[in-house]
Write an enzyme that holds these catalytic residues in place. Structure first.
Site, short mmCIF file in Angstrom:
data_model
loop_
_atom_site.label_atom_id
_atom_site.label_comp_id
_atom_site.label_asym_id
_atom_site.label_seq_id
_atom_site.Cartn_x
_atom_site.Cartn_y
_atom_site.Cartn_z
CB SER A 1 -48.64 -39.00 53.75
OG SER A 1 -48.77 -38.02 52.73
CE1 TYR B 1 -54.00 -39.79 53.30
CE2 TYR B 1 -52.64 -37.83 52.96
CZ TYR B 1 -52.83 -39.19 52.83
OH TYR B 1 -51.85 -39.97 52.25
#
Length: 227
Positions: free
Chosen positions: A137, A150
Site C-alpha cells: 500500500s 496497518y
C-alpha cells in the site's frame, strides 16, 4: 497449464487480479472467507476456459492457510503465481485501540502473506519458476494517524518481500510488491480518501509482475498511486 493462488479473491483488487490471470490462461485458486462471493468470481474466471477452484480460507488462521494452499497444489499443481492480496484495516489511536484489533491487522496483513509464501514455496521451488506478488500500500511509505497497525504491517510486508527476494536469487523465482494508492474498494470506503483508481488498474500491474516482468525486477516495490 499454469496456476495461480490469489488471496482475498472475493472482491476488489483480488477479484480483478483473479480475472486478469484467468484471462491470460492461468487456472486460479480463489481464497477468501465469503464462499458465495468466491463462487461468483469462479464463474467469471471459468468463462475464460480455465479451472477456478474455490477454497474457504480465513488468512488470520494458520491452519486455514496450510489447508487451502495444500488443496490448491493438489488440484491445480505447483503455482506459477502467488498473489498475497487479502488485507484488513481497523482504525483507532494506538493508546485507545484494543490489542486484539492491533494483532488482527498484523496477522492478516503481514503474518498471513509470510505463511502463504511458506506453504507455497516448496512446490514452487521444485518447479523452478514462479512469482510471489504482495499487495502492500501507499501506507508502506508514510504514516497515518489512526492506522498505525496497518501502516506497520504494510511497511513490514515490503521488508518481507525484499528479504524473500534475496532468498530466491538463482532459483528461477522472484518476489515483488505492489503499493497501490487510493483504489475504489470496500476498504477505502469511510477512510476519508477519494478513489484515484479502479481495481483493474492495480490488477494490470500485478499481472505484469506475475507473468511478464523480467527476473531483474526481483525485490521491486512498484508504486501505483494513480493519475
Amino acid at each position: 497449464m499454469s496456476a495461480a493462488i490469489v488471496t482475498g479473491a472475493s472482491r476488489g483488487i483480488g477479484r480483478a487480479v483473479a480475472l486478469a490471470l484467468a484471462a491470460r490462461g492461468l487456472d486460479v485458486a480463489l481464497l477468501a472467507r465469503d464462499l458465495e462471493a468466491l463462487s461468483r468470481v469462479a464463474d467469471e474466471a471459468s468463462a475464460f476456459g480455465v479451472r477456478a477452484l474455490v477454497l474457504a480460507c480465513d488468512v488470520a488462521r494458520e491452519g486455514d492457510i496450510a489447508a487451502a494452499v495444500a488443496g490448491a497444489v493438489e488440484v491445480l499443481g505447483a503455482p506459477e503465481v502467488v498473489v498475497n492480496n487479502a488485507g484488513v484495516i481497523r482504525r483507532g489511536l494506538v493508546h485507545e485501540q484494543p490489542i486484539d484489533d492491533l494483532r488482527h491487522v498484523l496477522d492478516v496483513d503481514l503474518v498471513a502473506p509470510m505463511l502463504v509464501a511458506r506453504a507455497a514455496l516448496p512446490s514452487m521451488l521444485a518447479r523452478g519458476r514462479g512469482r510471489l506478488v504482495q499487495v502492500a500500500s501507499v501506507s508502506a511509505t508514510l504514516g497515518t494517524a489512526g492506522a498505525a497497525a496497518y501502516c506497520a504491517a504494510k511497511w513490514g510486508l515490503v521488508g518481507f518481500t525484499k528479504s524473500l527476494a534475496e532468498e530466491l536469487r538463482g532459483t528461477g523465482l522472484a518476489a515483488m510488491a505492489v503499493l497501490p494508492g487510493s483504489v475504489d474498494t470496500a476498504m477505502l470506503a469511510g477512510s476519508g480518501f477519494d478513489p484515484d483508481m479502479a481495481p483493474d488498474d492495480v490488477a494490470r500491474t500485478i499481472t505484469f509482475l506475475a507473468l511478464d516482468a523480467p527476473l531483474a525486477m526481483n525485490g521491486s516495490a512498484v508504486e501505483v498511486f494513480g493519475p
